[in-house]
Design a protein around this motif. Structure first.
Motif, PDB file in Angstrom:
ATOM      1  N   THR A 448     -17.197  29.691   3.542  1.00 21.67           N
ATOM      2  CA  THR A 448     -16.507  30.942   3.247  1.00 21.67           C
ATOM      3  C   THR A 448     -15.601  31.329   4.405  1.00 21.67           C
ATOM      4  O   THR A 448     -15.712  30.804   5.516  1.00 21.67           O
ATOM      5  CB  THR A 448     -17.497  32.087   2.989  1.00 21.67           C
ATOM      6  OG1 THR A 448     -18.263  32.322   4.188  1.00 21.67           O
ATOM      7  CG2 THR A 448     -18.436  31.763   1.840  1.00 21.67           C
ATOM      8  N   SER A 449     -14.705  32.288   4.129  1.00 26.42           N
ATOM      9  CA  SER A 449     -13.830  32.847   5.162  1.00 26.42           C
ATOM     10  C   SER A 449     -13.575  34.307   4.845  1.00 26.42           C
ATOM     11  O   SER A 449     -13.980  34.815   3.796  1.00 26.42           O
ATOM     12  CB  SER A 449     -12.498  32.084   5.205  1.00 26.42           C
ATOM     13  OG  SER A 449     -11.710  32.388   4.061  1.00 26.42           O
ATOM     14  N   GLY A 473     -19.915  30.233   7.365  1.00 27.33           N
ATOM     15  CA  GLY A 473     -18.704  31.044   7.326  1.00 27.33           C
ATOM     16  C   GLY A 473     -17.848  30.891   8.563  1.00 27.33           C
ATOM     17  O   GLY A 473     -18.362  30.899   9.687  1.00 27.33           O
ATOM     18  N   THR A 474     -16.526  30.774   8.356  1.00 26.76           N
ATOM     19  CA  THR A 474     -15.602  30.659   9.475  1.00 26.76           C
ATOM     20  C   THR A 474     -15.190  32.021  10.021  1.00 26.76           C
ATOM     21  O   THR A 474     -14.441  32.097  10.994  1.00 26.76           O
ATOM     22  CB  THR A 474     -14.342  29.878   9.056  1.00 26.76           C
ATOM     23  OG1 THR A 474     -13.683  30.570   8.000  1.00 26.76           O
ATOM     24  CG2 THR A 474     -14.712  28.475   8.580  1.00 26.76           C
ATOM     25  N   ILE A 539     -24.768  30.865   8.612  1.00 30.72           N
ATOM     26  CA  ILE A 539     -24.436  30.036   9.772  1.00 30.72           C
ATOM     27  C   ILE A 539     -22.997  30.343  10.174  1.00 30.72           C
ATOM     28  O   ILE A 539     -22.067  30.063   9.413  1.00 30.72           O
ATOM     29  CB  ILE A 539     -24.573  28.533   9.446  1.00 30.72           C
ATOM     30  CG1 ILE A 539     -25.979  28.231   8.911  1.00 30.72           C
ATOM     31  CG2 ILE A 539     -24.250  27.678  10.655  1.00 30.72           C
ATOM     32  CD1 ILE A 539     -26.108  26.845   8.312  1.00 30.72           C
ATOM     33  N   PRO A 540     -22.758  30.931  11.355  1.00 28.77           N
ATOM     34  CA  PRO A 540     -21.380  31.197  11.784  1.00 28.77           C
ATOM     35  C   PRO A 540     -20.718  29.930  12.319  1.00 28.77           C
ATOM     36  O   PRO A 540     -21.375  29.048  12.875  1.00 28.77           O
ATOM     37  CB  PRO A 540     -21.552  32.242  12.885  1.00 28.77           C
ATOM     38  CG  PRO A 540     -22.929  32.009  13.423  1.00 28.77           C
ATOM     39  CD  PRO A 540     -23.757  31.489  12.278  1.00 28.77           C
ATOM     40  N   TYR A 541     -19.406  29.859  12.151  1.00 32.40           N
ATOM     41  CA  TYR A 541     -18.646  28.699  12.616  1.00 32.40           C
ATOM     42  C   TYR A 541     -17.244  29.177  12.994  1.00 32.40           C
ATOM     43  O   TYR A 541     -16.701  30.071  12.355  1.00 32.40           O
ATOM     44  CB  TYR A 541     -18.559  27.632  11.518  1.00 32.40           C
ATOM     45  CG  TYR A 541     -17.766  26.407  11.923  1.00 32.40           C
ATOM     46  CD1 TYR A 541     -18.355  25.362  12.622  1.00 32.40           C
ATOM     47  CD2 TYR A 541     -16.410  26.302  11.617  1.00 32.40           C
ATOM     48  CE1 TYR A 541     -17.631  24.247  13.008  1.00 32.40           C
ATOM     49  CE2 TYR A 541     -15.670  25.194  11.994  1.00 32.40           C
ATOM     50  CZ  TYR A 541     -16.286  24.173  12.692  1.00 32.40           C
ATOM     51  OH  TYR A 541     -15.561  23.071  13.076  1.00 32.40           O
ATOM     52  N   ARG A 542     -16.653  28.571  14.025  1.00 32.96           N
ATOM     53  CA  ARG A 542     -15.290  28.890  14.417  1.00 32.96           C
ATOM     54  C   ARG A 542     -14.419  27.651  14.277  1.00 32.96           C
ATOM     55  O   ARG A 542     -14.768  26.578  14.779  1.00 32.96           O
ATOM     56  CB  ARG A 542     -15.249  29.406  15.862  1.00 32.96           C
ATOM     57  CG  ARG A 542     -15.905  30.768  16.027  1.00 32.96           C
ATOM     58  CD  ARG A 542     -15.105  31.844  15.285  1.00 32.96           C
ATOM     59  NE  ARG A 542     -15.752  33.155  15.332  1.00 32.96           N
ATOM     60  CZ  ARG A 542     -16.552  33.625  14.392  1.00 32.96           C
ATOM     61  NH1 ARG A 542     -16.826  32.889  13.324  1.00 32.96           N
ATOM     62  NH2 ARG A 542     -17.072  34.831  14.489  1.00 32.96           N
ATOM     63  N   MET A 543     -13.294  27.807  13.605  1.00 28.56           N
ATOM     64  CA  MET A 543     -12.384  26.693  13.384  1.00 28.56           C
ATOM     65  C   MET A 543     -11.862  26.151  14.709  1.00 28.56           C
ATOM     66  O   MET A 543     -11.601  26.909  15.653  1.00 28.56           O
ATOM     67  CB  MET A 543     -11.209  27.131  12.510  1.00 28.56           C
ATOM     68  CG  MET A 543     -11.604  27.546  11.105  1.00 28.56           C
ATOM     69  SD  MET A 543     -12.195  26.183  10.091  1.00 28.56           S
ATOM     70  CE  MET A 543     -10.628  25.378   9.701  1.00 28.56           C
TER      71      MET A 543
END
Length: 647
Positions: A448-449, A473-474, A539-543
């Motif tokens: 997701t974003s 999610g980004t 789960i957080p994620y950064r591009m």
């Protein structure tokens, strides 16, 4: 823009792609476009304000929430504007763009991408664009803003995908993004900032006035880290090469089940036109009925809906997994949407699926809620929705009881008890939301974003609330569009037979949209509104830079790591045979399943333990049975389900 190419020839797709490039080459400069804008009379302006006042005061479901959260009063602002218009004449009225600017500001003040003032001709259907795209990534040094796509035919010294933007018309790029974010609606900080980045180079004029600046000066570092500057003018073009579903000539049932960020839908279609013209060409080839299969990139699985889906297998260090991108839920053929999704699921490996809904602005809510059942053995509970109780909404429901009768009793009761909202009723019936059942049996991770919105918010909420799998999610949360949206013309249509209807058609292609029914989450989050809150990823994620330049390479690796830690539970009915005695014999194979419960015509008939992943089950006395369902358990938890129709 009509093209009458001979679709029987094999070079139709290349020629259609060339037609896209010609369309973009004919774009109008900003000064020339504005020279022909502005034809509303004073009476037409007053009509627009009157209808906006009616919709926000009587139809807008989030008005109490927005007034409380953001300390705004759009209804009073419209009353003040209406009073000013009464004091003006044709000779003294301000220039038209100031009127549009104030109307847009009033609608934007509620920070709701469902609730829009849609500009009339000549703005309607147009896109203002710069011929490149800017996206954000993070690393140990902080955030960066990088060019990721350049339109075909555009070039500048050292300007290509991968260059880093440092300043925007003299403003440090991060501050320029924040200034843009403050101008455009968004239900939370992450959503607003995401819109701030997109609007640097792309603005649908249906929702936004053209840029005030005729050109921008972009400061950037080329591939050798040398500082350079580019001055580029805004251009205006019709956004017509992929037709929108919203805005069709006549309202339909699907249109009144819409949950769509129209700004994102317009922007996404424009991105395809600008940066992927061959996708437009493939879609046109399909619509033209070409017998030849459309071309796909290496490793891709062909889809009959290329503007909706992209599917392939992805290789990661954790294994090979399926990947399906859902670009939009904005497809009026609900049955076709669901069948195409199932067809793609059946071509995915059982080991795991990466399901990507980033930047999906929503669409038909039925599509999003019907898709959920295909991914889980659990029964789906659709999100319930509520009207705000007003005399006009009550009148609409009374006049349209066949469609809206489920909400009517509680709205009539509200006259006595003063309830703010109607009872909560889902747009998708629970039987329909579970009619198909599970079709994919591997673990699923959802991407997701902050640009996920509306029907996509509803899909992500259902995915999380039914524990289908983890959400990666980004951004900090999704766009938080928790409502069903109706256009002004739908309200006109619903009271057409009422001789005292207060709705009047809007002039010169002007339009308005309003969040009409708010949606609520289910299960453990039961009753929680989606609006303004959105869905927080598990789960957080950064591009990363590599993600933006190498097709989400690091993102796929992270998703693969998540899937590797999850257990697939595969279940299949390999044989269903009726015996002479009236018994039903089922052969079931399974992976990571230790018990089966068997239902015949929805009634429980048997429960057996599995041995070596297979079970043969005989159910007596079911000679006239029409269906069988097998549910698989692992450690007492329902993990898989499959149904079959019997002769």
């Amino acid at each position: 823009m009509a093209h009458h190419a001979d679709t029987s020839t094999p070079d139709f797709v290349p020629r259609a792609a060339e037609a896209v490039r010609e369309h973009l080459a004919a774009a109008t400069g900003l000064p020339a476009f504005l020279a022909g804008a502005g034809t509303l009379t004073l009476a037409e302006r007053r009509l627009i304000v009157d209808q906006a006042l009616l919709m926000l005061d009587q139809n807008y479901v989030h008005l109490p929430l927005k007034s409380a959260m953001y300390a705004v009063n759009p209804v009073q602002r419209l009353r003040v504007l209406r009073r000013r218009l009464e004091q003006q004449t044709e000779e003294t009225k301000p220039v038209e763009w100031l009127f549009h600017a104030e109307m847009s500001e009033i609608f934007h003040s509620v920070r709701d991408l469902h609730t829009n003032y849609l500009l009339p001709d000549p703005y309607r259907g147009k896109i203002a664009f710069l011929p490149f795209l800017v996206e954000r990534y993070e690393d140990a040094q902080g955030e960066h803003f990088m060019v990721t796509h350049v339109a075909q035919g555009f070039s500048a010294p050292g300007f290509e995908p991968g260059v880093e933007i440092t300043h925007w018309s003299g403003i440090p790029i991060a501050k320029a993004v924040d200034l843009n974010a403050a101008r455009f609606a968004g239900s939370n900080a992450a959503a607003r900032r995401s819109r701030g980045i997109q609007s640097l180079t792309l603005r649908p004029l249906a929702m936004h006035l053209p840029p005030f600046e005729e050109w921008v000066t972009v400061s950037y570092l080329d591939s050798g880290a040398a500082p350079r500057e580019l001055r580029e003018s805004w251009r205006i073009v019709d956004n017509v090469l992929l037709p929108p579903f919203v805005g069709a000539a006549a309202p339909t049932g699907a249109e009144r089940a819409m949950g769509l960020d129209l700004d994102m839908d317009e922007a996404n279609r424009a991105k395809v036109m600008l940066f992927a013209p061959r996708v437009v060409a493939r879609q046109r080839a399909l619509e033209a009925g070409l017998a030849a299969a459309p071309e796909v990139r290496a490793g891709e699985i062909s889809s009959s809906m290329p503007k909706v889906f992209r599917a392939q297998e992805v290789q990661t260090a954790s294994g090979t997994f399926g990947y399906i991108r859902i670009f939009t839920f904005n497809e009026p053929d609900v049955e076709g949407f669901v069948n195409e999704f199932i067809g793609l699921l059946r071509q995915m490996p059982d080991r795991g699926l990466i399901l990507d809904v980033r930047d999906n602005g929503g669409g038909v809510i039925w599509n999003s809620e019907l898709a959920l059942q295909t991914l889980t053995p659990r029964r789906i509970t659709p999100e319930p929705t509520q009207f705000i109780n007003t005399p006009l909404n009550l009148r609409i429901c009374r006049r349209n009881q066949e469609e809206l009768g489920d909400w009517l009793p509680s709205m009539e009761q509200a006259v006595e008890i003063g309830a703010t909202y109607s009872s909560a009723v889902p747009l998708t019936s629970e039987d329909t939301a579970n009619a198909i059942g599970q079709q994919y049996f591997g673990p699923v991770v959802l991407l997701t974003s902050a640009r996920c919105y509306s029907a996509t918010d509803i899909f992500a909420a259902g995915f999380q609330d039914h524990h289908i799998g983890p959400v990666l999610g980004t951004d900090e949360n999704t766009g938080a569009g928790g409502a069903n949206v109706w256009e002004h013309r739908h309200l006109v249509d619903l009271l057409t037979a009422d001789p005292e209807t207060p709705y009047r058609p809007l002039p010169k292609g002007a339009g308005m949209r309003v969040a009409i029914r708010r949606s609520l989450r289910v299960a453990a989050n039961s009753g929680t509104p989606v609006e303004d809150l959105g869905i927080t990823p598990d789960i957080p994620y950064r591009m990363t830079r590599r993600d933006l330049l190498e097709g989400n390479a690091d993102l796929f690796e992270r998703a693969g790591e998540v899937l590797k830690g999850l257990t697939p539970h595969v279940l299949s009915i390999t044989d269903a045979t009726a015996a002479d005695s009236g018994a039903l014999r089922l052969t079931v194979k399974a992976v990571n399943v230790d018990r089966l419960d068997v239902y015949v015509d929805q009634r429980p008939r048997a429960s057996v333990d599995l041995s070596d992943g297979q079970a043969d089950v005989t159910v007596p006395g079911v000679a006239t049975a029409r269906s069988a369902r097998v549910e698989g358990f692992a450690g007492g938890e329902l993990v898989a389900s499959q149904s079959t129709q019997l002769n």
